[in-house]
Design a protein around this motif. Structure first.
Motif, PDB file in Angstrom:
ATOM      1  N   GLY A   1      16.764  25.410  30.102  1.00 35.65           N
ATOM      2  CA  GLY A   1      17.014  25.251  28.675  1.00 35.65           C
ATOM      3  C   GLY A   1      16.880  26.555  27.907  1.00 35.65           C
ATOM      4  O   GLY A   1      17.666  26.850  27.001  1.00 35.65           O
ATOM      5  N   THR A   2      15.905  27.353  28.289  1.00 37.05           N
ATOM      6  CA  THR A   2      15.669  28.632  27.610  1.00 37.05           C
ATOM      7  C   THR A   2      16.812  29.608  27.835  1.00 37.05           C
ATOM      8  O   THR A   2      17.242  30.297  26.907  1.00 37.05           O
ATOM      9  N   PHE A   3      17.326  29.666  29.066  1.00 33.69           N
ATOM     10  CA  PHE A   3      18.291  30.704  29.411  1.00 33.69           C
ATOM     11  C   PHE A   3      19.732  30.209  29.521  1.00 33.69           C
ATOM     12  O   PHE A   3      20.646  31.005  29.713  1.00 33.69           O
ATOM     13  N   GLY A   4      19.949  28.903  29.416  1.00 32.82           N
ATOM     14  CA  GLY A   4      21.306  28.384  29.352  1.00 32.82           C
ATOM     15  C   GLY A   4      22.068  28.359  30.657  1.00 32.82           C
ATOM     16  O   GLY A   4      23.279  28.587  30.679  1.00 32.82           O
ATOM     17  N   PHE A   5      21.389  28.089  31.764  1.00 27.85           N
ATOM     18  CA  PHE A   5      22.062  27.919  33.049  1.00 27.85           C
ATOM     19  C   PHE A   5      21.381  26.802  33.818  1.00 27.85           C
ATOM     20  O   PHE A   5      20.313  26.318  33.420  1.00 27.85           O
ATOM     21  N   ARG A   6      22.003  26.401  34.930  1.00 28.47           N
ATOM     22  CA  ARG A   6      21.365  25.468  35.870  1.00 28.47           C
ATOM     23  C   ARG A   6      21.256  26.172  37.212  1.00 28.47           C
ATOM     24  O   ARG A   6      22.223  26.786  37.677  1.00 28.47           O
ATOM     25  N   PHE A   7      20.077  26.098  37.807  1.00 28.55           N
ATOM     26  CA  PHE A   7      19.926  26.649  39.152  1.00 28.55           C
ATOM     27  C   PHE A   7      20.849  25.896  40.102  1.00 28.55           C
ATOM     28  O   PHE A   7      20.884  24.660  40.076  1.00 28.55           O
ATOM     29  N   PRO A   8      21.586  26.591  40.978  1.00 27.38           N
ATOM     30  CA  PRO A   8      22.321  25.872  42.029  1.00 27.38           C
ATOM     31  C   PRO A   8      21.327  25.057  42.866  1.00 27.38           C
ATOM     32  O   PRO A   8      20.158  25.438  42.982  1.00 27.38           O
ATOM     33  N   PRO A   9      21.778  23.935  43.430  1.00 26.61           N
ATOM     34  CA  PRO A   9      20.843  23.033  44.128  1.00 26.61           C
ATOM     35  C   PRO A   9      20.001  23.684  45.214  1.00 26.61           C
ATOM     36  O   PRO A   9      18.813  23.378  45.338  1.00 26.61           O
ATOM     37  N   ASP A  10      20.585  24.595  46.015  1.00 21.24           N
ATOM     38  CA  ASP A  10      19.806  25.200  47.097  1.00 21.24           C
ATOM     39  C   ASP A  10      18.733  26.153  46.561  1.00 21.24           C
ATOM     40  O   ASP A  10      17.610  26.179  47.059  1.00 21.24           O
TER      41      ASP A  10
END
Length: 194
Positions: free
Chosen positions: A37-46
């Motif tokens: 939420g802070t940085f505006g991305f989603r970690f890839p699942p792996d």
């Protein structure tokens, strides 16, 4: 080493420990949500799976739990900053951005606006990054230094081996052997064509 839902991460974590990587307890779901939420991305699942199992905190790794927000933001902006450096100092320009504006500040603004629309690169270690798109396991890892962009791993597992194994044991991917990522793969292809 194998990554993926349902597979034991312990051999992978053991590999990192064997190679001197300091690991803290993994990120909680709440910590992951806060970072994303802070940085505006989603970690890839792996990558998310690894970070929730054990968080690398050795120098060079982003410490998603305790590193100051400004420092993490700096890591996230380095790829764009490096490209802009080459626009200013090395006459770099992407054809897809249209004609290069004659004045440098406008050219940099155009480039930053274009880069803001491409997949974000998430730092893994030093100047190695994984794209947040597509949101799938198995994205390539890029080594990014200004516009010198290469594949450093076909996926997270291959990358970690390439980063920490002796040089003669590393297996860098061929260009055709990786998932293509919008914009960043174009930079790799441009670099490989020299």
């Amino acid at each position: 080493m194998l990554w993926g839902r349902g597979l034991s991460l312990e051999p992978n974590v053991h590999f990192l420990r064997q190679h001197g990587v300091i690991l803290d307890h993994g990120l909680s779901d709440a910590e992951v949500s806060k970072v994303e939420g802070t940085f505006g991305f989603r970690f890839p699942p792996d990558l998310r799976e690894l970070l929730q199992y054990a968080l690398p905190v050795s120098p060079g790794f982003p410490n998603w739990r305790d590193e100051p927000e400004a420092s993490l933001k700096d890591r996230l902006t380095r790829p764009a900053d490096g490209i802009c450096f080459d626009i200013v100092n090395n006459d770099f320009w992407m054809e897809e951005w249209g004609p290069k504006p004659p004045d440098t500040p406008t050219a940099v603004d155009v480039a930053r606006q274009a880069i803001a629309k491409v997949p974000m690169l998430i730092p893994i270690y030093s100047h190695r990054y994984i794209p947040d798109e597509p949101h799938l396991a198995g994205n390539p890892i890029f080594s990014v230094h200004q516009t010198d962009v290469i594949y450093y791993g076909r996926d997270l597992t291959n990358y970690l081996a390439n980063e920490f194994l002796p040089h003669e044991e590393r297996r860098f991917p061929d260009y055709g052997d990786v998932r293509k990522v919008r914009f960043w793969s174009q930079l790799v292809e441009a670099w490989w064509s020299y």
